[in-house]
Every structure is written in structure tokens, then in C-alpha cells.
Write an enzyme that holds these catalytic residues in place. Structure first.
Site, short mmCIF file in Angstrom:
data_model
loop_
_atom_site.label_atom_id
_atom_site.label_comp_id
_atom_site.label_asym_id
_atom_site.label_seq_id
_atom_site.Cartn_x
_atom_site.Cartn_y
_atom_site.Cartn_z
N ASP A 166 56.17 -6.87 86.27
CA ASP A 166 56.03 -8.32 86.43
C ASP A 166 56.80 -8.82 87.66
O ASP A 166 57.83 -8.26 88.02
CB ASP A 166 56.53 -9.02 85.16
CG ASP A 166 55.99 -10.45 85.04
OD1 ASP A 166 55.11 -10.83 85.84
OD2 ASP A 166 56.46 -11.17 84.15
N ARG A 199 55.91 -13.69 92.63
CA ARG A 199 57.15 -14.35 93.05
C ARG A 199 57.84 -13.56 94.16
O ARG A 199 58.45 -14.14 95.07
CB ARG A 199 58.10 -14.50 91.84
CG ARG A 199 57.77 -15.70 90.98
CD ARG A 199 58.46 -15.63 89.65
NE ARG A 199 57.79 -14.68 88.76
CZ ARG A 199 58.33 -14.19 87.65
NH1 ARG A 199 59.55 -14.54 87.28
NH2 ARG A 199 57.64 -13.36 86.90
N TRP A 200 57.74 -12.25 94.10
CA TRP A 200 58.33 -11.40 95.14
C TRP A 200 57.72 -11.76 96.50
O TRP A 200 58.41 -11.92 97.49
CB TRP A 200 58.05 -9.93 94.80
CG TRP A 200 58.59 -8.93 95.77
CD1 TRP A 200 59.83 -8.37 95.77
CD2 TRP A 200 57.90 -8.36 96.90
NE1 TRP A 200 59.95 -7.49 96.81
CE2 TRP A 200 58.79 -7.47 97.52
CE3 TRP A 200 56.61 -8.52 97.44
CZ2 TRP A 200 58.44 -6.73 98.65
CZ3 TRP A 200 56.27 -7.79 98.57
CH2 TRP A 200 57.17 -6.90 99.17
N ASN A 226 45.09 -12.25 81.84
CA ASN A 226 45.20 -12.43 83.29
C ASN A 226 43.89 -12.85 83.98
O ASN A 226 43.89 -13.22 85.16
CB ASN A 226 45.76 -11.17 83.97
CG ASN A 226 47.24 -10.96 83.75
OD1 ASN A 226 47.73 -9.84 83.72
ND2 ASN A 226 47.99 -12.04 83.61
N ARG A 272 60.85 -4.45 81.28
CA ARG A 272 60.13 -5.56 81.92
C ARG A 272 60.97 -6.10 83.06
O ARG A 272 62.17 -6.35 82.91
CB ARG A 272 59.81 -6.68 80.93
CG ARG A 272 58.95 -7.78 81.61
CD ARG A 272 58.35 -8.77 80.64
NE ARG A 272 57.41 -9.65 81.36
CZ ARG A 272 56.41 -10.30 80.79
NH1 ARG A 272 56.20 -10.18 79.49
NH2 ARG A 272 55.61 -11.07 81.50
N SER A 292 54.25 -10.30 75.88
CA SER A 292 52.94 -10.58 76.49
C SER A 292 51.83 -9.67 75.97
O SER A 292 51.06 -9.10 76.75
CB SER A 292 53.02 -10.50 78.02
OG SER A 292 53.93 -11.44 78.52
#
Ligand code: IPE
Ligand code: IPE
Ligand code: MG
Length: 239
Positions: A25, A29-30, A73, A192, A200
Site C-alpha cells: 500500500d 502517496r509515494w 479497487n 502492510r 481491507s
């Protein structure tokens, strides 16, 4: 042998988990942090999958499972989903050509709504690695634990209806055989990344005894040191 993993192997107090399952995950954002589009993070996220696969295989892990796309997703933008599907296709080709170290690649998840091109690549990779004798690498793609359990219930009912199973044979062991992970050991360690402490919809049935290890780091930054810390945690913490 990868010199990196030698420290863990040389430490005879350490027990290597049989089944490690990783929720990869934080790709988006990375990328955002670096000012790039989310897709850049997804591509970068394939590198640690390759690296950690190699490390786990050399450590003697029996089964390694990566969660790369959940049944939830699909709600992402078309652009992102399309990119991911193309990336997965390339990735299965790569696994087939480079799955050295005797690895057996398998897909777990629902195939119905994947493209025929992707299903084809998945099958080719599964077939060309199935006679290997080393670590099993599960790619959880379009995977959702609840739908897996619902399908198991449906298939059990079907087998009862057609007479190949009798209801009094239903027990935990039998139900496990109706999962995608049939025949594989339960999950020992779940990892995670990205600071999210959620499951999730991942391997709910199989994780009964699993220990959980979290890191705030994003998946594309995941290194052997993270794996090592997770395995050390697995060895120390007792519930
Ligand atoms: C994980 O990274 C990869 C997939 C679920 C496909 P994310 O895409 O969830 O990245 P974040 O969590 O939005 O940063
Ligand atoms: C689900 O992805 C887990 C995967 C990495 C495949 P998300 O990052 O979208 O998870 P939630 O929905 O935020 O829990
Ligand atoms: Mg996420």
C-alpha cells in the site's frame, strides 16, 4: 546467495514464517510526495515485489502472497485501473521470463472481470512455472476475501447437491480446500505498508493465527530491512 539475507539465515534463533502475506500500500502517496502521477508509484512498486520475492525465496519461505488489487479497487479512475491492468500484464510476462529461483507463480482472485489478454498472460505464467519446486508466489489481483468465502459456500452447496459431498463432512479443513489457497499453509505474518492499519478484505479465512506488522513507509520504499524487522517481530511477539 544474496548476501543481504545471510544475517537472518545465520541467526538460528529465528524461525522463518511459512506464509508471508503483504498488502502493498501507498504507491499513490509515494508518487504524489515526489510530484509524480500515481501511476509512477505503481510502476515503482513492482521493484520491491521482485526484490522481496527473491529474498523470501532465499530465506526458504514456503508461500509469499502480494495483495496488488482488491475487488474494491475497480472504483478508482478508469485511467488508473487501465494503467494497472497493463502493468499487471507486463508483470506476469516478466515473472514468467525471470522467475528464476524455481518459483511457482499463481494468481488468486476472481478472473471473470479481467481482460482475456491478462487472463492469458496469467495462465501462461502459471503453466510455465507450475513444475518448479520452490516457493509459491501468489499474486492477489482482483482478490476479495468475502467473495472468496461466498464462492466457497456456493461450491460446497453445489457439491452437496450433486452428491459428491455430504453436509456432515463440512469442517474447517474442508472449507479451506474450497479457498483459492487450497493446500497451502495459513498465513503466519501479514505486512502492510503506508501506515494504514486495516485488513481491507485480505485473506480473512487464512489469517486466523497471523501476526500483523505495519510500517509507515510506502510500498515503493520497502526494502529487505523492513522484511527483516517484520520477521524479527514475528519471532518475538506472542499473542
Ligand atoms: C497500493 O497503493 C496499490 C494498489 C492498491 C493498486 P495505492 O494505490 O493504494 O496507494 P495509496 O494508498 O493511494 O497511496
Ligand atoms: C487495497 O487497496 C489493498 C491493496 C493494496 C490492494 P487500498 O489501498 O485501496 O485499500 P483501502 O481500500 O484504502 O483499505
Ligand atoms: Mg492504498
Amino acid at each position: 546467495m544474496n548476501g543481504l539475507i545471510k544475517d537472518l539465515l545465520d541467526d538460528n534463533r529465528i524461525k522463518i514464517p511459512n506464509h508471508i502475506a503483504i498488502i502493498c500500500d501507498g504507491n499513490g502517496r509515494w508518487a504524489k510526495k515526489k510530484g509524480f502521477p500515481r501511476t509512477f508509484g505503481h510502476r515503482a512498486g513492482t521493484k520491491p515485489i521482485e526484490n522481496i520475492t527473491r529474498c523470501c525465496s532465499e530465506l526458504g519461505v514456503e508461500v509469499l502472497t502480494f495483495y496488488v488489487f482488491s475487488t474494491e479497487n475497480w472504483s478508482r479512475s478508469d485511467e488508473e485501473v487501465n494503467f494497472l491492468m497493463k502493468l499487471f500484464m507486463e508483470f506476469f510476462v516478466k515473472l514468467r521470463n525471470e522467475a528464476g529461483e524455481n518459483i511457482r507463480v499463481r494468481h488468486i482472485g476472481i478472473r471473470d472481470n479481467l481482460s482475456s489478454e491478462l487472463i492469458n498472460e496469467i495462465k501462461k505464467t502459471e503453466n510455465s512455472t507450475e513444475n518448479n519446486s520452490g516457493m509459491i508466489l501468489n499474486i492477489a489481483l482482483n482478490y476479495g476475501s468475502r467473495s472468496e468465502i461466498a464462492d466457497a459456500a456456493k461450491n460446497i452447496m453445489h457439491d452437496i447437491d450433486t452428491g459428491s459431498l455430504s453436509a456432515d463432512k463440512i469442517n474447517e479443513e474442508l472449507i479451506s480446500k474450497y479457498m483459492f489457497t487450497s493446500g497451502l499453509p495459513d498465513v503466519d505474518l501479514i505486512i502492510r505498508t503506508s501506515g494504514e492499519m486495516r485488513i481491507s478484505n485480505f485473506l480473512l479465512w487464512q489469517s486466523e493465527k497471523a501476526k500483523l506488522w505495519f510500517t509507515n513507509d510506502f510500498w515503493p520504499d520497502f526494502k529487505y530491512d523492513h522484511l527483516k524487522n517484520a520477521i524479527k517481530y514475528y519471532n518475538v511477539i506472542k499473542y
